[in-house]
Design a protein around this motif. Structure first.
Motif, PDB file in Angstrom:
ATOM      1  N   TYR A 130       0.850  -1.197   0.000  1.00 36.92           N
ATOM      2  CA  TYR A 130       0.000   0.000   0.000  1.00 36.92           C
ATOM      3  C   TYR A 130       0.882   1.242   0.000  1.00 36.92           C
ATOM      4  CZ  TYR A 130      -4.291   2.605   1.038  1.00 36.92           C
ATOM      5  OH  TYR A 130      -5.385   3.438   0.966  1.00 36.92           O
TER       6      TYR A 130
ATOM      7  N   ALA B  75      -4.016   4.840  -2.109  1.00 34.47           N
ATOM      8  CA  ALA B  75      -5.016   5.616  -1.375  1.00 34.47           C
ATOM      9  C   ALA B  75      -5.806   6.517  -2.306  1.00 34.47           C
ATOM     10  CB  ALA B  75      -4.336   6.450  -0.289  1.00 34.47           C
TER      11      ALA B  75
ATOM     12  N   HIS C 181     -11.160   5.141  -0.304  1.00 31.79           N
ATOM     13  CA  HIS C 181     -10.029   5.213   0.610  1.00 31.79           C
ATOM     14  C   HIS C 181      -9.683   6.643   0.997  1.00 31.79           C
ATOM     15  CE1 HIS C 181      -8.142   1.004   0.693  1.00 31.79           C
ATOM     16  NE2 HIS C 181      -9.422   0.908   0.405  1.00 31.79           N
TER      17      HIS C 181
ATOM     18  N   TRP D 171      -9.216   7.747   4.987  1.00 33.33           N
ATOM     19  CA  TRP D 171      -8.035   8.389   5.562  1.00 33.33           C
ATOM     20  C   TRP D 171      -8.354   9.785   6.081  1.00 33.33           C
ATOM     21  CZ3 TRP D 171      -4.250   5.412   6.861  1.00 33.33           C
ATOM     22  CH2 TRP D 171      -3.924   4.292   6.109  1.00 33.33           C
TER      23      TRP D 171
END
Length: 238
Positions: free
Chosen positions: A29, A34, A40, A44
């Protein structure tokens, strides 16, 4: 989760991602994941704003992680995955700041100013990177060079002090395969050079491409809007 990279972006994190993938410790990742993975950016952003993170959901299908946004949560990740090995990538602080300022900071500010008002994906990216990196990590003071370097150095020091030595590798990607493979307990890939990707020139080229693409998108949007206005006027005229 087998490996957690806790170094800031622009310390060779993309090269490390590619290396971990090649060593069979991926998928790894990275910020690129992201941005690309559906939902995602919102996860976050929420985490940076204080919502507890569901790490199993975030990292489903991944065996390692490097770079922001994950390194912002390094303490939580070190605790959540007690068997994972920790890699702290570093470089000369002055060079790190110059590279970060000229690449991801310039890109982020440009996205927030130009692309975010037009494109939902850019808005999500701008909000997430601001919350995690520019505000979350640097307190909104990244342009203060001395402050940003102090944050960088403090982060390096705190990781070394808090992570048990037998779990931690302090690593410069210029060292290549040997120390990385020894730490991870795997063989050095025979006949394969260590990946060195995403240097400053490559990052600047990406920024230039992104600007051209957004410029083209703006031109198309203006053209569509103008055509719609003409069509509406014609219809209104009878």
């Amino acid at each position: 989760m087998k490996v957690i990279g806790v170094g800031f972006g622009r310390t060779g994190t993309l090269s490390l991602k590619v290396a971990l993938d090649e060593l069979g410790l991926g998928p790894c990742y990275h910020m690129s994941e992201a941005i690309r993975a559906p939902g995602h950016k919102r996860m976050w952003l929420a985490g940076a704003q204080g919502t507890p993170m569901d790490w199993e959901a975030v990292f489903a299908g991944y065996r390692s992680t490097v770079d922001w946004p994950a390194c912002f949560f390094w303490r939580e990740l070190v605790a959540a995955y007690p068997d994972a090995k920790i890699i702290l990538t570093g470089r000369d602080p002055e060079k790190w700041y110059a590279s970060t300022y000229e690449t991801i900071y310039r890109l982020s500010t440009w996205v927030a100013r130009v692309a975010a008002p037009l494109f939902p994906t850019a808005r999500g990216m701008a909000a997430m990177t601001r919350a995690v990196i520019w505000d979350g990590t640097f307190g909104g003071r990244f342009e203060d060079r001395a402050h940003a370097i102090e944050v960088f150095q403090r982060h390096m020091k705190e990781v070394v002090e808090e992570v048990p030595a037998d779990r931690l590798l302090v690593y410069d990607v210029r060292q290549g395969w040997e120390p990385l493979c020894r730490f991870l307990g795997v063989e050095v890939p025979e006949g394969r050079p260590f990946p060195h990707v995403n240097d400053r020139d490559a990052q600047k080229a990406k920024i230039a491409r992104a600007r051209r693409l957004v410029g083209a998108g703006v031109a198309v949007a203006i053209g569509v809007a103008a055509a719609a206005a003409v069509f509406a006027a014609l219809r209104g005229g009878g």
